[in-house]
Design a protein around this motif. Structure first.
Motif, short mmCIF file in Angstrom:
data_model
loop_
_atom_site.label_atom_id
_atom_site.label_comp_id
_atom_site.label_asym_id
_atom_site.label_seq_id
_atom_site.Cartn_x
_atom_site.Cartn_y
_atom_site.Cartn_z
N VAL A 86 41.48 45.42 39.68
CA VAL A 86 41.67 45.17 38.23
C VAL A 86 42.98 45.35 38.06
CG1 VAL A 86 41.23 46.09 35.96
CG2 VAL A 86 39.29 45.61 37.35
N SER A 87 43.69 46.78 38.47
CA SER A 87 45.01 46.70 38.06
C SER A 87 45.96 45.70 38.92
CB SER A 87 45.37 48.20 38.60
OG SER A 87 44.47 49.09 37.97
N PHE A 88 45.72 45.62 40.25
CA PHE A 88 46.64 44.76 40.99
C PHE A 88 46.61 43.34 40.11
CE2 PHE A 88 47.31 41.96 44.40
CZ PHE A 88 48.64 42.58 44.88
N ILE A 89 45.30 42.54 40.31
CA ILE A 89 45.17 41.17 39.88
C ILE A 89 45.69 40.90 38.28
CG2 ILE A 89 43.68 39.28 39.41
CD1 ILE A 89 41.92 40.51 41.74
N GLY A 90 45.25 42.18 37.39
CA GLY A 90 45.87 42.04 35.95
C GLY A 90 47.06 42.01 35.53
N THR A 91 47.87 42.73 36.35
CA THR A 91 49.41 43.14 36.38
C THR A 91 50.18 42.00 36.88
OG1 THR A 91 49.50 44.79 38.14
CG2 THR A 91 49.54 45.84 36.01
N TRP A 92 49.82 41.47 37.95
CA TRP A 92 50.28 40.51 38.61
C TRP A 92 50.24 39.14 37.98
CZ3 TRP A 92 54.68 40.78 41.57
CH2 TRP A 92 54.70 41.91 42.12
N THR A 93 48.93 38.87 37.42
CA THR A 93 48.65 37.89 36.77
C THR A 93 49.44 37.69 35.35
OG1 THR A 93 46.52 37.60 37.35
CG2 THR A 93 46.75 36.56 35.45
N VAL A 94 49.74 38.72 34.92
CA VAL A 94 50.27 38.95 33.46
C VAL A 94 51.84 38.55 33.76
CG1 VAL A 94 51.33 40.43 31.86
CG2 VAL A 94 48.90 40.79 32.31
#
Length: 320
Positions: A86-94
């Protein structure tokens, strides 16, 4: 004469019988002996019962009840994996959305002349930190959702790990409680940073982020120390050096990020952004390593945070 001799014989027999020890048992002594025996048997039964309940696992050395081991659910491994993803995908998507909309500069551009200076906000790009990536619409909504989800999962992660330690190694409960406090404060700080847009509430945002980063440093140190002291999986010989390396990286990079973030020159500010992304990735890998512990986690362990241990109740009653 015959009668006198018979009388003398009877007196001699009575005298000899009176000198013999009485065959009638002492009732008081018998009662005391039976009471002592009963107490001894009761103490022995308690010891046997405790040994049966908490017999160590000869293979791992840290097992609890054999019935409880049946409750271990390998599906708990999904929890730390979900937290990291969640942290990895979410921040890099942002970051991807912000870079596509030209809201932040590229992480590979070290000499950008188009970055925003002072109060300039249009026709330029922000330094590509995690915070600045979630400043503008539409990526700010995804940024808030990602930070909220990550904060909540991290809070649960801290509580679950504390429950695991309390179930297996109560002797290190104080150290685990300190780690729990830092974990909870770090989650609250991240929640504050995620819900306070740096473009409008910069003070609250950066205050929450600073608290979160500092508490995470202490949290990783304490969890690494618990890894060295507590045998929860039997794989601590592998996990311990890996977590030491991760903790050292987290501490050093946090210090570098704090120093460089306050600089004015773009190169140093951009370097601080790189360090911030390194902190995020390193923390996600650190959390992912606890998938091993969660293979041995059980929902029964959460009851330790809601009720007192049965063997501690007599001691608490005695002390009171």
């Amino acid at each position: 004469m015959a009668s006198e001799s018979s009388i003398n014989i009877c007196e001699h027999e009575l005298l000899s019988q009176s000198q013999k020890p009485s065959s009638v048992p002492d009732t008081h002594a018998f009662t005391q002996q039976m009471g002592t025996t009963a107490v001894t048997l009761f103490t022995f039964a308690q010891a046997v019962q405790k040994w049966l309940r908490y017999a160590p696992d000869r293979a791992g050395g840290t097992g609890r009840q054999r019935q409880r081991t049946m409750n271990y659910m390998v599906l708990w491994i999904i929890f730390p994996i979900s937290l990291s993803l969640v942290s990895f995908i979410g921040t890099w998507t942002v970051y991807g959305l912000a870079f596509t909309n030209n809201h932040v500069c590229s992480l590979t551009d070290w000499g950008s002349d188009n970055y925003c200076k002072g109060n300039q906000s249009t026709g330029c790009c922000l330094v590509p930190t995690i915070s600045s990536s979630g400043t503008s619409a539409p990526e700010n909504s995804l940024f808030t959702a990602t930070i909220n989800a990550g904060s909540f999962l991290f809070l649960l992660f801290s509580i679950f790990h504390h429950a695991h330690v309390m179930e297996r190694h109560t002797c290190h409960s104080m150290l685990s409680r300190f780690a729990l406090v830092f974990g909870v404060v770090a989650a609250l700080g991240a929640f504050t940073a995620g819900n306070c847009n740096p473009g409008y509430l910069a003070l609250l945002h950066y205050l929450g982020a600073a608290i979160s980063f500092m508490c995470i440093c202490f949290y990783t140190v304490l969890l690494t120390a618990l890894t060295g002291k507590c045998s929860l999986t039997g794989y601590e010989k592998i996990l311990y050096p890996l977590r030491i390396a991760s903790t050292v990286v987290q501490t050093i990079v946090t210090i570098c990020y704090t120093v460089l973030f306050a600089q004015d020159e773009y190169f140093y500010v951009h370097l601080s952004a790189i360090f911030e992304w390194m902190l995020s990735i390193n923390l996600e890998l650190f959390e992912l390593s606890f998938a091993v512990e969660f293979c041995f986690f059980s929902s029964f362990m959460l009851s330790n945070l809601l009720s007192k241990r049965e063997e501690e109740k007599p001691l608490m009653m005695t002390m009171s």
